[in-house]
Design an enzyme around this catalytic site. Structure first.
Site, PDB file in Angstrom:
ATOM      1  N   LYS A 128      -3.428  57.154 -42.560  1.00  0.00           N
ATOM      2  CA  LYS A 128      -2.249  56.276 -42.422  1.00  0.00           C
ATOM      3  C   LYS A 128      -2.626  54.815 -42.679  1.00  0.00           C
ATOM      4  CE  LYS A 128       0.375  59.174 -39.249  1.00  0.00           C
ATOM      5  NZ  LYS A 128       1.134  59.230 -37.983  1.00  0.00           N
ATOM      6  N   GLY A 129      -3.845  54.430 -42.288  1.00  0.00           N
ATOM      7  CA  GLY A 129      -4.270  53.026 -42.468  1.00  0.00           C
ATOM      8  C   GLY A 129      -4.480  52.383 -41.117  1.00  0.00           C
ATOM      9  N   ALA A 130      -5.671  51.803 -40.924  1.00  0.00           N
ATOM     10  CA  ALA A 130      -6.056  51.299 -39.609  1.00  0.00           C
ATOM     11  C   ALA A 130      -5.870  49.792 -39.457  1.00  0.00           C
ATOM     12  CB  ALA A 130      -7.523  51.655 -39.353  1.00  0.00           C
ATOM     13  N   LYS A 153     -18.707  51.875 -45.822  1.00  0.00           N
ATOM     14  CA  LYS A 153     -17.721  50.818 -46.113  1.00  0.00           C
ATOM     15  C   LYS A 153     -18.305  49.853 -47.142  1.00  0.00           C
ATOM     16  CE  LYS A 153     -14.968  50.889 -41.971  1.00  0.00           C
ATOM     17  NZ  LYS A 153     -15.276  52.330 -41.836  1.00  0.00           N
ATOM     18  N   GLN A 192      -4.490  54.832 -48.110  1.00  0.00           N
ATOM     19  CA  GLN A 192      -3.759  54.607 -46.851  1.00  0.00           C
ATOM     20  C   GLN A 192      -2.258  54.696 -47.100  1.00  0.00           C
ATOM     21  OE1 GLN A 192      -5.559  50.860 -47.153  1.00  0.00           O
ATOM     22  NE2 GLN A 192      -7.044  51.141 -45.512  1.00  0.00           N
ATOM     23  N   ARG A 230      -9.391  61.112 -49.534  1.00  0.00           N
ATOM     24  CA  ARG A 230      -9.055  61.296 -48.104  1.00  0.00           C
ATOM     25  C   ARG A 230      -7.798  60.477 -47.853  1.00  0.00           C
ATOM     26  NH1 ARG A 230     -12.871  58.137 -44.521  1.00  0.00           N
ATOM     27  NH2 ARG A 230     -14.307  59.893 -44.483  1.00  0.00           N
ATOM     28  N   ASP A 250     -15.070  54.626 -47.741  1.00  0.00           N
ATOM     29  CA  ASP A 250     -13.933  54.296 -46.871  1.00  0.00           C
ATOM     30  C   ASP A 250     -13.097  53.182 -47.507  1.00  0.00           C
ATOM     31  OD1 ASP A 250     -14.811  56.099 -44.961  1.00  0.00           O
ATOM     32  OD2 ASP A 250     -15.531  54.584 -43.555  1.00  0.00           O
ATOM     33  N   THR A 267      -5.841  62.955 -40.138  1.00  0.00           N
ATOM     34  CA  THR A 267      -4.844  62.482 -39.167  1.00  0.00           C
ATOM     35  C   THR A 267      -4.977  63.291 -37.879  1.00  0.00           C
ATOM     36  OG1 THR A 267      -2.471  62.218 -38.774  1.00  0.00           O
ATOM     37  CG2 THR A 267      -3.097  64.078 -40.151  1.00  0.00           C
ATOM     38  N   HIS A 268      -4.517  62.672 -36.773  1.00  0.00           N
ATOM     39  CA  HIS A 268      -4.456  63.406 -35.500  1.00  0.00           C
ATOM     40  C   HIS A 268      -3.019  63.732 -35.162  1.00  0.00           C
ATOM     41  CE1 HIS A 268      -7.646  60.356 -35.643  1.00  0.00           C
ATOM     42  NE2 HIS A 268      -8.395  61.369 -35.288  1.00  0.00           N
ATOM     43  N   ARG A 296     -10.161  49.022 -33.238  1.00  0.00           N
ATOM     44  CA  ARG A 296      -9.087  49.625 -34.050  1.00  0.00           C
ATOM     45  C   ARG A 296      -8.556  50.891 -33.373  1.00  0.00           C
ATOM     46  NH1 ARG A 296     -12.246  47.760 -38.452  1.00  0.00           N
ATOM     47  NH2 ARG A 296     -13.267  49.755 -38.820  1.00  0.00           N
TER      48      ARG A 296
HETATM   49  P1  FDA Z   1      -0.994  58.071 -35.348  1.00  0.00           P
HETATM   50  O1  FDA Z   1      -1.683  56.772 -35.142  1.00  0.00           O
HETATM   51  O2  FDA Z   1       0.464  58.076 -35.632  1.00  0.00           O
HETATM   52  O3  FDA Z   1      -1.293  58.988 -34.101  1.00  0.00           O
HETATM   53  C1  FDA Z   1      -0.783  60.301 -33.948  1.00  0.00           C
HETATM   54  C2  FDA Z   1      -1.323  60.913 -32.668  1.00  0.00           C
HETATM   55  O4  FDA Z   1      -2.725  61.043 -32.754  1.00  0.00           O
HETATM   56  C3  FDA Z   1      -1.098  60.065 -31.435  1.00  0.00           C
HETATM   57  O5  FDA Z   1       0.145  60.307 -30.863  1.00  0.00           O
HETATM   58  C4  FDA Z   1      -2.252  60.516 -30.545  1.00  0.00           C
HETATM   59  O6  FDA Z   1      -1.969  61.757 -29.953  1.00  0.00           O
HETATM   60  C5  FDA Z   1      -3.361  60.719 -31.534  1.00  0.00           C
HETATM   61  N1  FDA Z   1      -4.183  59.501 -31.724  1.00  0.00           N
HETATM   62  C6  FDA Z   1      -4.215  58.707 -32.821  1.00  0.00           C
HETATM   63  N2  FDA Z   1      -5.101  57.709 -32.678  1.00  0.00           N
HETATM   64  C7  FDA Z   1      -5.640  57.876 -31.449  1.00  0.00           C
HETATM   65  C8  FDA Z   1      -6.622  57.176 -30.744  1.00  0.00           C
HETATM   66  N3  FDA Z   1      -7.203  56.091 -31.238  1.00  0.00           N
HETATM   67  N4  FDA Z   1      -6.941  57.634 -29.519  1.00  0.00           N
HETATM   68  C9  FDA Z   1      -6.351  58.743 -28.996  1.00  0.00           C
HETATM   69  N5  FDA Z   1      -5.419  59.458 -29.648  1.00  0.00           N
HETATM   70  C10 FDA Z   1      -5.069  59.030 -30.857  1.00  0.00           C
HETATM   71  N6  FDA Z   1      -8.320  54.164 -41.890  1.00  0.00           N
HETATM   72  C11 FDA Z   1      -8.522  53.281 -42.888  1.00  0.00           C
HETATM   73  O7  FDA Z   1      -7.783  52.303 -43.004  1.00  0.00           O
HETATM   74  N7  FDA Z   1      -9.562  53.485 -43.773  1.00  0.00           N
HETATM   75  C12 FDA Z   1     -10.392  54.555 -43.692  1.00  0.00           C
HETATM   76  O8  FDA Z   1     -11.299  54.704 -44.514  1.00  0.00           O
HETATM   77  C13 FDA Z   1     -10.163  55.494 -42.636  1.00  0.00           C
HETATM   78  N8  FDA Z   1     -10.957  56.598 -42.499  1.00  0.00           N
HETATM   79  C14 FDA Z   1     -10.604  57.570 -41.583  1.00  0.00           C
HETATM   80  C15 FDA Z   1     -11.273  58.790 -41.538  1.00  0.00           C
HETATM   81  C16 FDA Z   1     -10.836  59.823 -40.723  1.00  0.00           C
HETATM   82  C17 FDA Z   1     -11.569  61.131 -40.732  1.00  0.00           C
HETATM   83  C18 FDA Z   1      -9.693  59.622 -39.897  1.00  0.00           C
HETATM   84  C19 FDA Z   1      -9.156  60.742 -39.025  1.00  0.00           C
HETATM   85  C20 FDA Z   1      -9.048  58.414 -39.886  1.00  0.00           C
HETATM   86  C21 FDA Z   1      -9.492  57.372 -40.702  1.00  0.00           C
HETATM   87  N9  FDA Z   1      -8.850  56.142 -40.712  1.00  0.00           N
HETATM   88  C22 FDA Z   1      -9.109  55.260 -41.730  1.00  0.00           C
HETATM   89  C23 FDA Z   1      -7.933  55.768 -39.591  1.00  0.00           C
HETATM   90  C24 FDA Z   1      -6.473  56.047 -39.899  1.00  0.00           C
HETATM   91  O9  FDA Z   1      -6.022  55.142 -40.881  1.00  0.00           O
HETATM   92  C25 FDA Z   1      -5.609  55.889 -38.641  1.00  0.00           C
HETATM   93  O10 FDA Z   1      -5.715  54.584 -38.187  1.00  0.00           O
HETATM   94  C26 FDA Z   1      -5.944  56.859 -37.515  1.00  0.00           C
HETATM   95  O11 FDA Z   1      -6.297  58.104 -37.996  1.00  0.00           O
HETATM   96  C27 FDA Z   1      -4.745  57.027 -36.560  1.00  0.00           C
HETATM   97  O12 FDA Z   1      -3.652  57.547 -37.250  1.00  0.00           O
HETATM   98  P2  FDA Z   1      -3.105  59.048 -37.105  1.00  0.00           P
HETATM   99  O13 FDA Z   1      -2.927  59.610 -38.467  1.00  0.00           O
HETATM  100  O14 FDA Z   1      -3.969  59.836 -36.224  1.00  0.00           O
HETATM  101  O15 FDA Z   1      -1.631  58.899 -36.536  1.00  0.00           O
END
Ligand code: FDA
Length: 312
Positions: free
Chosen positions: A190-192, A102, A166, A187, A136, A229-230, A291
């Site tokens: 969605k954005g944290a 970061k 993001q 990469r 990141d 993404t998950h 987060r």
């Molecule tokens: P979403 O939040 O819609 O979740 C979809 C499904 O995934 C959920 O229904 C659940 O099943 C599962 N899930 C998601 N989060 C979960 C949790 N915390 N615990 C359990 N299950 C969960 N962000 C950012 O702003 N800057 C960055 O540099 C990064 N880097 C990064 C690297 C990698 C490898 C990943 C996978 C993610 C990031 N992120 C990030 C975080 C990203 O922005 C986001 O906040 C999370 O990935 C959660 O979003 P999803 O895409 O999983 O979808």
């Protein structure tokens, strides 16, 4: 609406020093402590052990030394040295040569020149040993500064590095096109962070729709994109688009966070897709951990159960 509320609540809690002190005392204290579900350990050695187990299951890795928003240049220097040492440790362990960092951890918020010099030092060692370094993306006040810094290291000739975009943030669609033109690896996430409505989508449906649009740009025009993404819907949209365009499985990769949707991680590997796991570690795990809770309030139940069983 509920998504935005829970994000705000956990982001507010993440700023509480009292909660941080209490959580830090118990969260990683034993091998079964609650934060270990998402954090691979407090030391690089613990993270490397966790990483070896992940690699043995056919997945790739990126290691991240947790830490962000430092306030002195001495802390930025210390974080830089930790990363230089981490590169050596990863080499010695013989695991996948890939790290994530970061910019605010390396001083972006204090002195952009110093931050650039710190990242350059890390990239020089990384280049010598064939590592990839992912920068990141933090919250919106840092996006332009991060992309400017990335532009400077790119101009210096480093190609073993990439950025994160993001989908929640409006500007990312344009940034994705610019990165594709440059040939830089992105990469997509969605954005944290909790962002203002003037800069970012607030509704999950809008964040998801933007994710799919940007994914298509990156797969069609980008360089080896990482779809991080998950979310099974985002993954299905990606594999469908790739199949429709005849984009091979080795032209992109999926990425997920340590400890999240391990079932889906394995399933994608079994189906022949590339999967990289982001393995975070370090003593400053609290903001990262909060987060993750904010993304899925159901995790709070899991954490409470962990706290109660730690006491038993
Ligand atoms: P979403 O939040 O819609 O979740 C979809 C499904 O995934 C959920 O229904 C659940 O099943 C599962 N899930 C998601 N989060 C979960 C949790 N915390 N615990 C359990 N299950 C969960 N962000 C950012 O702003 N800057 C960055 O540099 C990064 N880097 C990064 C690297 C990698 C490898 C990943 C996978 C993610 C990031 N992120 C990030 C975080 C990203 O922005 C986001 O906040 C999370 O990935 C959660 O979003 P999803 O895409 O999983 O979808």
């Amino acid at each position: 609406m509920l998504d935005a509320l829970s994000k705000s609540f956990f982001h507010a809690l993440a700023r509480s020093k009292g909660v941080e002190r209490m959580a830090s005392r118990i969260g990683m204290a034993t091998p079964t402590s609650f934060a270990r579900r998402f954090i691979a350990g407090e030391s690089a050695d613990e993270a490397i052990e966790a990483a070896k187990a992940i690699q043995a299951k056919g997945m790739r890795l990126t290691l991240d030394q947790l830490g962000e928003s430092i306030t002195t240049l001495a802390e930025a220097e210390a974080a830089t040295k930790v990363y230089l040492a981490l590169i050596e440790k990863i080499r010695a362990a013989g695991i996948d040569r890939n790290i994530s960092l970061k910019p605010t951890q390396l001083g972006l918020d204090i002195d952009q020149e110093v931050c650039f010099s710190n990242i350059t030092r890390i990239l020089e060692l990384a280049t010598r040993h064939d590592f990839f370094v992912r920068i990141d993306m933090e919250n919106t006040p840092y996006i332009q500064k991060t992309l400017d810094m990335f532009g400077s290291v790119w101009a210096k000739g480093f190609r073993n590095t990439g950025v994160v975009l993001q989908s929640a943030v409006f500007r990312s669609e344009e940034d994705a096109r610019a990165m594709s033109t440059l040939g830089a690896r992105v990469r997509l996430v969605k954005g944290a962070y909790k962002e203002p409505a003037a800069l970012a989508h607030q509704a999950k449906a809008d964040v998801d729709a933007a994710f799919v649009r940007i994914m298509k740009v990156l797969l069609a025009e980008g360089t080896y994109p990482a779809i991080a993404t998950h979310d099974p819907k985002m993954i299905a949209a990606t594999t469908a688009f790739a199949a429709e365009r005849g984009i091979p499985k080795d032209a992109y990769e999926f990425q997920m966070l340590y400890g999240i949707r391990r079932d889906l991680q394995q399933q994608l590997v079994a189906d022949g897709y590339r999967m990289r796991i982001y393995v975070p570690f370090g003593k400053q795990w609290f903001p990262y951990f909060m987060r993750r809770l904010g993304e899925r309030p159901a995790n709070v139940g899991f954490v409470l159960k962990g706290i109660l069983s730690d006491r038993g």
